[in-house]
Design a protein around this motif. Structure first.
Motif, PDB file in Angstrom:
ATOM      1  N   ASN A 169      72.480  36.224  16.158  1.00  0.00           N
ATOM      2  CA  ASN A 169      72.268  37.551  15.588  1.00  0.00           C
ATOM      3  C   ASN A 169      73.459  38.464  15.897  1.00  0.00           C
ATOM      4  OD1 ASN A 169      71.343  40.149  14.895  1.00  0.00           O
ATOM      5  ND2 ASN A 169      69.238  39.654  15.454  1.00  0.00           N
ATOM      6  N   PRO A 170      74.052  39.095  14.865  1.00  0.00           N
ATOM      7  CA  PRO A 170      75.151  40.043  15.124  1.00  0.00           C
ATOM      8  C   PRO A 170      74.746  41.181  16.050  1.00  0.00           C
ATOM      9  CG  PRO A 170      75.030  39.484  12.794  1.00  0.00           C
ATOM     10  CD  PRO A 170      73.805  38.915  13.425  1.00  0.00           C
ATOM     11  N   ASN A 171      73.454  41.536  16.061  1.00  0.00           N
ATOM     12  CA  ASN A 171      72.994  42.598  16.958  1.00  0.00           C
ATOM     13  C   ASN A 171      73.075  42.192  18.427  1.00  0.00           C
ATOM     14  OD1 ASN A 171      72.401  44.313  14.800  1.00  0.00           O
ATOM     15  ND2 ASN A 171      70.302  43.560  14.622  1.00  0.00           N
ATOM     16  N   HIS A 172      73.233  40.890  18.672  1.00  0.00           N
ATOM     17  CA  HIS A 172      73.404  40.396  20.039  1.00  0.00           C
ATOM     18  C   HIS A 172      74.802  39.827  20.230  1.00  0.00           C
ATOM     19  CE1 HIS A 172      69.269  41.074  21.224  1.00  0.00           C
ATOM     20  NE2 HIS A 172      68.852  40.476  20.123  1.00  0.00           N
ATOM     21  N   GLY A 173      75.744  40.314  19.467  1.00  0.00           N
ATOM     22  CA  GLY A 173      77.128  39.940  19.643  1.00  0.00           C
ATOM     23  C   GLY A 173      77.571  38.717  18.880  1.00  0.00           C
ATOM     24  N   GLY A 174      76.728  38.206  18.002  1.00  0.00           N
ATOM     25  CA  GLY A 174      77.092  37.023  17.241  1.00  0.00           C
ATOM     26  C   GLY A 174      78.207  37.280  16.240  1.00  0.00           C
ATOM     27  N   LEU A 175      79.109  36.310  16.106  1.00  0.00           N
ATOM     28  CA  LEU A 175      80.183  36.364  15.126  1.00  0.00           C
ATOM     29  C   LEU A 175      79.924  35.329  14.033  1.00  0.00           C
ATOM     30  CD1 LEU A 175      83.274  36.593  17.521  1.00  0.00           C
ATOM     31  CD2 LEU A 175      82.048  38.471  16.378  1.00  0.00           C
ATOM     32  N   PRO A 176      80.516  35.481  12.857  1.00  0.00           N
ATOM     33  CA  PRO A 176      80.303  34.510  11.780  1.00  0.00           C
ATOM     34  C   PRO A 176      80.611  33.088  12.244  1.00  0.00           C
ATOM     35  CG  PRO A 176      81.441  36.451  10.929  1.00  0.00           C
ATOM     36  CD  PRO A 176      81.374  36.614  12.423  1.00  0.00           C
ATOM     37  N   ALA A 198      66.640  29.444  21.252  1.00  0.00           N
ATOM     38  CA  ALA A 198      66.795  30.510  22.252  1.00  0.00           C
ATOM     39  C   ALA A 198      66.700  31.867  21.575  1.00  0.00           C
ATOM     40  CB  ALA A 198      68.137  30.366  22.957  1.00  0.00           C
ATOM     41  N   ASP A 199      66.319  32.876  22.346  1.00  0.00           N
ATOM     42  CA  ASP A 199      66.094  34.195  21.760  1.00  0.00           C
ATOM     43  C   ASP A 199      67.335  34.786  21.112  1.00  0.00           C
ATOM     44  OD1 ASP A 199      63.411  34.340  22.313  1.00  0.00           O
ATOM     45  OD2 ASP A 199      63.626  35.536  24.127  1.00  0.00           O
ATOM     46  N   ALA A 200      68.451  34.827  21.860  1.00  0.00           N
ATOM     47  CA  ALA A 200      69.556  35.649  21.376  1.00  0.00           C
ATOM     48  C   ALA A 200      70.942  35.081  21.595  1.00  0.00           C
ATOM     49  CB  ALA A 200      69.475  37.031  22.036  1.00  0.00           C
ATOM     50  N   GLY A 201      71.104  34.035  22.386  1.00  0.00           N
ATOM     51  CA  GLY A 201      72.427  33.495  22.633  1.00  0.00           C
ATOM     52  C   GLY A 201      72.358  32.050  23.066  1.00  0.00           C
ATOM     53  N   PRO A 202      73.419  31.282  22.843  1.00  0.00           N
ATOM     54  CA  PRO A 202      73.422  29.869  23.208  1.00  0.00           C
ATOM     55  C   PRO A 202      73.216  29.593  24.692  1.00  0.00           C
ATOM     56  CG  PRO A 202      75.158  30.307  21.621  1.00  0.00           C
ATOM     57  CD  PRO A 202      74.617  31.643  22.047  1.00  0.00           C
ATOM     58  N   LEU A 203      73.803  30.421  25.568  1.00  0.00           N
ATOM     59  CA  LEU A 203      73.639  30.244  27.011  1.00  0.00           C
ATOM     60  C   LEU A 203      73.442  31.602  27.664  1.00  0.00           C
ATOM     61  CD1 LEU A 203      76.182  28.097  26.168  1.00  0.00           C
ATOM     62  CD2 LEU A 203      75.834  27.457  28.545  1.00  0.00           C
ATOM     63  N   LEU A 204      72.757  31.571  28.816  1.00  0.00           N
ATOM     64  CA  LEU A 204      72.620  32.761  29.641  1.00  0.00           C
ATOM     65  C   LEU A 204      73.240  32.484  30.995  1.00  0.00           C
ATOM     66  CD1 LEU A 204      71.424  35.621  30.106  1.00  0.00           C
ATOM     67  CD2 LEU A 204      69.415  34.473  31.044  1.00  0.00           C
ATOM     68  N   LEU A 205      74.119  33.374  31.429  1.00  0.00           N
ATOM     69  CA  LEU A 205      74.763  33.260  32.738  1.00  0.00           C
ATOM     70  C   LEU A 205      74.283  34.385  33.639  1.00  0.00           C
ATOM     71  CD1 LEU A 205      78.392  32.484  33.672  1.00  0.00           C
ATOM     72  CD2 LEU A 205      77.427  34.676  34.404  1.00  0.00           C
ATOM     73  N   THR A 206      73.959  34.025  34.897  1.00  0.00           N
ATOM     74  CA  THR A 206      73.621  35.025  35.905  1.00  0.00           C
ATOM     75  C   THR A 206      74.466  34.792  37.149  1.00  0.00           C
ATOM     76  OG1 THR A 206      71.793  33.685  36.787  1.00  0.00           O
ATOM     77  CG2 THR A 206      71.257  35.306  35.080  1.00  0.00           C
ATOM     78  N   SER A 207      74.468  35.775  38.015  1.00  0.00           N
ATOM     79  CA  SER A 207      75.334  35.764  39.198  1.00  0.00           C
ATOM     80  C   SER A 207      74.509  35.882  40.473  1.00  0.00           C
ATOM     81  CB  SER A 207      76.324  36.937  39.110  1.00  0.00           C
ATOM     82  OG  SER A 207      76.817  37.304  40.374  1.00  0.00           O
ATOM     83  N   ALA A 264      79.117  37.283  24.744  1.00  0.00           N
ATOM     84  CA  ALA A 264      78.689  37.892  23.488  1.00  0.00           C
ATOM     85  C   ALA A 264      77.949  39.198  23.694  1.00  0.00           C
ATOM     86  CB  ALA A 264      77.794  36.909  22.718  1.00  0.00           C
ATOM     87  N   SER A 265      77.122  39.265  24.747  1.00  0.00           N
ATOM     88  CA  SER A 265      76.336  40.480  24.977  1.00  0.00           C
ATOM     89  C   SER A 265      75.751  40.444  26.372  1.00  0.00           C
ATOM     90  CB  SER A 265      75.202  40.603  23.941  1.00  0.00           C
ATOM     91  OG  SER A 265      74.269  39.533  24.087  1.00  0.00           O
ATOM     92  N   HIS A 266      75.311  41.610  26.829  1.00  0.00           N
ATOM     93  CA  HIS A 266      74.546  41.696  28.065  1.00  0.00           C
ATOM     94  C   HIS A 266      73.094  41.372  27.733  1.00  0.00           C
ATOM     95  CE1 HIS A 266      77.724  44.820  29.556  1.00  0.00           C
ATOM     96  NE2 HIS A 266      78.235  43.625  29.313  1.00  0.00           N
ATOM     97  N   PHE A 298      70.168  42.338  33.088  1.00  0.00           N
ATOM     98  CA  PHE A 298      70.563  41.399  34.134  1.00  0.00           C
ATOM     99  C   PHE A 298      71.053  40.119  33.462  1.00  0.00           C
ATOM    100  CE2 PHE A 298      70.178  38.221  37.419  1.00  0.00           C
ATOM    101  CZ  PHE A 298      70.512  38.887  38.590  1.00  0.00           C
ATOM    102  N   GLY A 299      72.314  39.766  33.688  1.00  0.00           N
ATOM    103  CA  GLY A 299      72.886  38.553  33.102  1.00  0.00           C
ATOM    104  C   GLY A 299      73.624  38.829  31.803  1.00  0.00           C
ATOM    105  N   VAL A 300      74.387  37.830  31.349  1.00  0.00           N
ATOM    106  CA  VAL A 300      75.134  37.944  30.101  1.00  0.00           C
ATOM    107  C   VAL A 300      74.929  36.689  29.261  1.00  0.00           C
ATOM    108  CG1 VAL A 300      76.884  39.519  31.002  1.00  0.00           C
ATOM    109  CG2 VAL A 300      77.246  37.043  31.185  1.00  0.00           C
ATOM    110  N   ARG A 301      74.999  36.875  27.957  1.00  0.00           N
ATOM    111  CA  ARG A 301      74.863  35.759  27.020  1.00  0.00           C
ATOM    112  C   ARG A 301      76.245  35.227  26.658  1.00  0.00           C
ATOM    113  NH1 ARG A 301      71.299  39.841  24.659  1.00  0.00           N
ATOM    114  NH2 ARG A 301      69.138  39.361  25.229  1.00  0.00           N
ATOM    115  N   LEU A 302      76.359  33.908  26.619  1.00  0.00           N
ATOM    116  CA  LEU A 302      77.631  33.251  26.347  1.00  0.00           C
ATOM    117  C   LEU A 302      77.553  32.449  25.051  1.00  0.00           C
ATOM    118  CD1 LEU A 302      78.444  31.693  29.860  1.00  0.00           C
ATOM    119  CD2 LEU A 302      79.055  33.972  29.014  1.00  0.00           C
ATOM    120  N   VAL A 303      78.695  32.372  24.380  1.00  0.00           N
ATOM    121  CA  VAL A 303      78.861  31.496  23.217  1.00  0.00           C
ATOM    122  C   VAL A 303      80.008  30.540  23.520  1.00  0.00           C
ATOM    123  CG1 VAL A 303      79.461  31.366  20.782  1.00  0.00           C
ATOM    124  CG2 VAL A 303      78.012  33.237  21.604  1.00  0.00           C
TER     125      VAL A 303
END
Length: 265
Positions: free
Chosen positions: A130-137, A144-153, A206-208, A244-249
């Protein structure tokens, strides 16, 4: 920095599995969230509505199938339903998925206390980020809800624990359902990154990640509480949400593993 944990979630909203290494595909980690649960009308069912989903596990098999388990006996093997007819599902930008069959539906319905169906996503390339979650063409993802991976620290979790009151035990990272956990940087530094390299593979931030009530479910007892949303609302609230965390592509493919060096930019 380095990778301290990798997790996959073969069925969306089931308990996750720790892995020592994982193949990175354009849509995320291999074996992650290609399966999901829907009601009889195709509406997605998650642990937000059914806490007991977090007590179920799914072990990926070498042929692509699953071994479902409730931890109390009666496991069920499920084959990939490649020959099944598509059914309508309510996952955004997905449209249809393939039904796993009556045996899987009966097994799940008995454990969730409601009529549900298990479905499989045949081709993640058909679902865009979804572009609203930072997705690019051209960027794609699983169920998954909004991104391919979720990273936390781990540093960010330690800071969150320090903010909570003394009566609150340390929070388990499993509440946040990450795919990748890293350590070695300042708390919440991940929100300043544009990219991160893990084991030589590059990922775009891609997004927080805004957090929902699922984080308030204890992963062991399945009881709901007020944390971490209560504390996040005090210290990590903006735009009416908590973070909390960031979504990765992924921008490259290969394999990552626990212990890999993490380089952010």
């Amino acid at each position: 920095m380095h990778v301290t944990q990798l997790r996959i979630y073969p069925v969306k909203s089931f308990a996750g599995l720790d892995v020592v290494s994982a193949e990175v595909l354009p849509w995320g980690l291999a074996g992650d969230r290609r399966w999901g649960v829907v009601d009889v009308n195709g509406v997605p069912v998650t642990a937000r509505e059914r806490n007991s989903m977090l007590g179920l596990t799914a072990e990926p098999l070498v042929d692509g199938g699953l071994l479902l388990s409730d931890g109390g006996g009666g496991p069920l093997r499920i084959d990939v339903p490649t020959d099944a007819s598509p059914i309508d599902v309510g996952h955004s930008r997905q449209g249809t998925a393939l039904a796993a069959g009556d045996e899987a539906d009966e097994w799940l319905s008995a454990r969730l206390g409601a009529p549900v169906r298990l479905v499989w996503q045949p081709d993640p390339r058909a679902r865009s980020v979804n572009p609203n979650h930072g997705g690019l063409p051209g960027e794609v993802l699983t169920l998954a809800d909004a991104g391919p991976l979720l990273l936390t620290s781990e540093a960010s979790l330690a800071r969150l624990d320090a903010w909570t009151d003394d009566a609150t035990p340390p929070l388990d990272m499993r509440r946040f359902r990450p795919n990748v956990v890293i350590d070695g940087d300042e708390p919440f530094a991940e929100e300043r990154w544009s990219h991160i390299d893990l084991g030589g593979l590059r990922f775009r931030v891609a997004s927080h990640c805004d957090r929902c009530v699922m984080t308030t479910i204890d992963p062991d007892t399945l009881a709901r509480g007020k944390e971490p949303i209560r504390t996040l609302a005090k210290h990590r609230r903006r735009d009416g949400k908590t973070w909390f965390g960031v979504r990765l592509v992924p921008t490259t493919q290969g394999t990552i593993g626990v212990g890999d060096v993490a380089l952010a930019s």
